[in-house]
Design an enzyme around this catalytic site. Structure first.
Site, PDB file in Angstrom:
ATOM      1  N   CYS A 245       0.844  -1.430   0.035  1.00  0.00           N
ATOM      2  CA  CYS A 245       0.022  -0.124  -0.155  1.00  0.00           C
ATOM      3  C   CYS A 245       0.814   1.145   0.103  1.00  0.00           C
ATOM      4  CB  CYS A 245      -0.907  -0.106   0.992  1.00  0.00           C
ATOM      5  SG  CYS A 245      -0.136   0.017   2.679  1.00  0.00           S
ATOM      6  N   HIS A 287      -1.664   1.168   6.947  1.00  0.00           N
ATOM      7  CA  HIS A 287      -2.328   1.022   5.642  1.00  0.00           C
ATOM      8  C   HIS A 287      -1.831   2.460   5.087  1.00  0.00           C
ATOM      9  CE1 HIS A 287      -4.265   0.140   2.304  1.00  0.00           C
ATOM     10  NE2 HIS A 287      -5.382   0.864   2.242  1.00  0.00           N
ATOM     11  N   ASP A 302      -8.361   5.284  -2.395  1.00  0.00           N
ATOM     12  CA  ASP A 302      -7.327   4.100  -2.160  1.00  0.00           C
ATOM     13  C   ASP A 302      -7.114   3.323  -3.237  1.00  0.00           C
ATOM     14  OD1 ASP A 302      -5.988   2.022  -1.092  1.00  0.00           O
ATOM     15  OD2 ASP A 302      -7.354   1.957   0.734  1.00  0.00           O
TER      16      ASP A 302
END
Length: 686
Positions: A245, A287, A302
């Site tokens: 991520c 994250h 995202d």
């Protein structure tokens, strides 16, 4: 760069006019050959100083006062940034600038000195600089500003839109298709240049970058387990074609910066893979995602979660594009993203970490399927007297199913026009997982699968043993908008459970379509019914477009009444439509089946009497049958008894002595000599 104080060797010139804005733009963009530029502008601005001897121009200082200038379509960018202690950057004026007036000073030096351009621009909101270009032809991007009041959205969600700004996905289809085909991996700069060829607005630029990353960067499941060996640098992510991520977010941020879009990488906690219902979050962030500045507001996205998903063992990544995480409404984004800096929730009011932990997780499937809310709103629910209830609200007809510890045997789910209601009765104490699934009622073939939309943990302290349901009970239970769509209108019983004390019940519907109906009764245990007997305990009575279903239970207990249908013109099989649960606690109940009917017994015929398929022995039994289009009717026992027609009914008496079976036969055509069997009764043994 630092601004030096005015060198003492410079002289002033006061023989010039105010410089036009277009000339200043030329000044600011013509810095290639500075010395020749100075000579040219010295002659133009001050003919008296710029004589034939160009050396005089070398000692010229020009001061120009002007208003703020920006190129059309571009916003001024900040001149510097400094952390605010919360992971944000805020604009800082350069040393030596004058914030009160808008002023440009051009200093022209001898050839052997370093030329300098000092800009004093006051645009009303602090010192900013004109957007220029870097040495690779990209616009210089403003340092991301912290979110303010205009960026905030109300919490909880107002149910207006899934996105934080209007986005016409159909208008973006051509751009999306173009972005997917771009195949540039040698440098991030070249990739951005290629993507921006078809993007005009800032939204289109962000969209092109988003689509490319979501379809070309895969999640590094190996690197996830050894993060120290994974580089999150944009060029490394691009060349490897995969990352975790952090790499997704940094690549997105860098590409937006090259495209002239303010973008910020955010970090925090997420309810992603491995999340357990009700868990708490401690320690470092787990994250990363992004915020982008579009049309005067910050928006969240995202790209990691937009690209696909990993399997349960976290060993395989599958590209599975998810539109939901592009410019997601902040009140929905907070369901599974909690930023380290609460300002980046973009919510008013903001949530605490404890509230985030306690809130129900609504994943992307929940919202993309048109669901609006779920009750209870906490992920852990406790039974009361062995029962727990859940409901879901939605905009339009949606199909649901559930699993409690992997099975749907221990609950009653009913479909509502705008959602569903579920009562569950766990048959074991302790903590159990409850999963709710949904799918569109008119799903395309590729989407005709139930997707998990909610997960609860049910804590059961006591078991209600009475609420055990037959295995044949199919969810959902009872009539609904779905059964209406199949032609079963205005049900006499809208609830899923029918209670009867004497073992008999009757249901009526209006049939909205030209359909044939099939019914059957089912139960569990040693007293389970054979298929043919299950059908004979339900009697259909048709009156024009009305249908009545008479049910006679063979004994006490829980039964399932299943209802099927098909078009009359369709020679194929019947389709299951819905079912009821019928409960009878009276142990004295023992109803025989209805008489067996044959193919010649038409749908609109009706038995008035006898309804019982088991006739008493050695008795005279009265018959009354409603049939039309018949020439003669006979009842065959030990002897044959003709029935006579009276006001639309065929009536008569039959004696059951000396026989085990009684048949009703019809003579359809007076010119024919043969009879057809339509009903069969049995006679009690002596």
């Amino acid at each position: 760069m630092d601004i030096p104080s005015k060198p003492p060797h410079l002289t002033s010139c006061n023989q010039f006019d105010r410089v036009p804005e277009e000339d200043l733009a030329c000044i600011l963009t013509s810095m290639g050959n500075f010395h020749s530029f100075c000579i040219t502008w010295a002659r133009r601005l001050c003919p008296g100083c710029a004589s034939e001897d160009d050396n005089k121009a070398n000692d010229l200082t020009v001061h120009m006062e002007m208003g703020a200038v920006t190129e059309q379509g571009r916003q001024p960018s900040s001149t510097g940034s400094k952390g605010d202690g919360n992971g944000n950057s805020r604009s800082q004026p350069r040393q030596g600038t004058d914030l009160n007036g808008t002023q440009v000073t051009v200093e022209i030096h001898h050839e052997d000195t370093s030329p300098q351009l000092i800009k004093r621009l006051s645009l009303g909101k602090g010192s900013q600089r004109l957007r220029g270009h870097d040495n690779k032809g990209f616009q210089k991007t403003e340092a991301p500003r912290p979110p303010g009041a205009k960026d905030l959205h109300a919490y909880p969600w107002d149910k207006s839109s899934l996105k934080s700004m209007p986005v016409d996905l159909q208008q973006l289809e051509k751009l999306d298709a173009y972005a997917l085909k771009v195949n540039v991996t040698n440098s991030v700069e070249e990739l951005v240049k290629a993507l921006l060829k078809q993007a005009r607005t800032d939204l289109e630029k962000v969209r092109a970058i988003w689509m490319w990353i979501c379809h070309h960067i895969e999640y590094d499941v190996v690197g996830y387990h050894n993060k120290s060996q994974v580089s999150s640098k944009p060029r490394d992510v691009l060349q490897m074609g995969k990352s975790i991520c952090e790499g997704y977010a940094e690549l997105f941020e860098h590409m937006c910066s090259l495209a002239g879009i303010q973008c910020k990488k955010l970090s925090g906690h997420a309810k992603g893979h491995g999340y357990k219902t009700g868990q708490t979050f401690t320690g470092d962030s787990d994250h990363a995602w992004n915020a982008v500045y579009l049309e005067g507001r910050w928006h969240l996205l995202d790209s990691t979660w937009g690209s696909g998903s990993v399997d349960d063992s976290f060993t395989k990544f599958t590209y599975r594009y998810n539109e939901f995480y592009f410019l997601t409404h902040p009140a929905l984004f907070i369901n599974n993203h909690f930023p380290d800096n609460s300002n980046w929730q973009l919510l008013k009011p903001t949530l605490t970490l404890k509230e985030f932990e306690n809130n129900m997780l609504h994943n992307s499937n929940f919202y993309t399927l048109g669901l609006l809310a779920a009750h209870p709103e906490t992920p852990i629910i406790r039974t009361v007297n062995g029962k727990a209830s859940v409901s879901v609200d939605c905009r339009s007809g949606t199909l649901f199913m559930f699993k409690l510890k992997g099975t749907d045997e221990h609950g009653l789910m009913t479909l509502k026009r705008h959602g569903m209601e579920l009562d569950i009765y766990p048959q074991k104490t302790g903590r159990q997982k409850l999963e709710i699934f949904a799918k569109p009622s008119k799903a395309e073939a590729s989407d005709d699968v139930y997707k998990c939309v909610l997960e609860y943990v049910v804590e059961c302290e006591s078991v209600d043993k009475v609420m055990r349901f037959p295995k044949d009970l199919h969810q959902p239970v009872g009539p609904s908008w779905f059964s209406e769509r199949q032609g079963f209108l205005r049900p006499s019983h809208s609830e899923p459970v029918l209670h009867t004390n004497d073992g008999r019940c009757s249901l009526t519907f209006t049939l909205g379509k030209d359909i044939s109906v099939l019914t059957s009764l089912h139960t569990d245990g040693s007293s389970s019914l054979a298929e043919d007997m299950g059908r004979r305990h339900v009697l259909q009575i048709h009156r024009r477009n009305q249908i009545e279903l008479k049910v006679h239970l063979p004994h006490a207990g829980n039964f399932v009444l299943k209802i099927y249908s098909k078009k009359k013109s369709d020679p194929g099989n019947y389709d299951y439509i819905f079912n009821y649960l019928i409960r009878c606690l009276n142990t004295e109940v023992k109803w025989p089946a209805f008489p067996q009917s044959y193919s010649k017994w038409l749908q609109d015929y009706e038995i008035v009497e006898p309804l019982s398929g088991l006739l008493p022995a050695n008795r005279n039994v009265q018959f009354k049958l409603k049939m039309h289009g018949i020439a003669k009717v006979l009842v065959q026992a030990e002897n044959t008894y003709p029935l006579t027609q009276n006001k639309g009914c065929w009536e008569g008496t039959c004696n059951t002595s000396g026989c085990r079976e009684v048949f009703v036969m019809v003579h359809e055509n007076a010119n024919h000599s043969f009879y057809s069997h339509v009903l069969k009764y049995e006679v009690e043994t002596q």
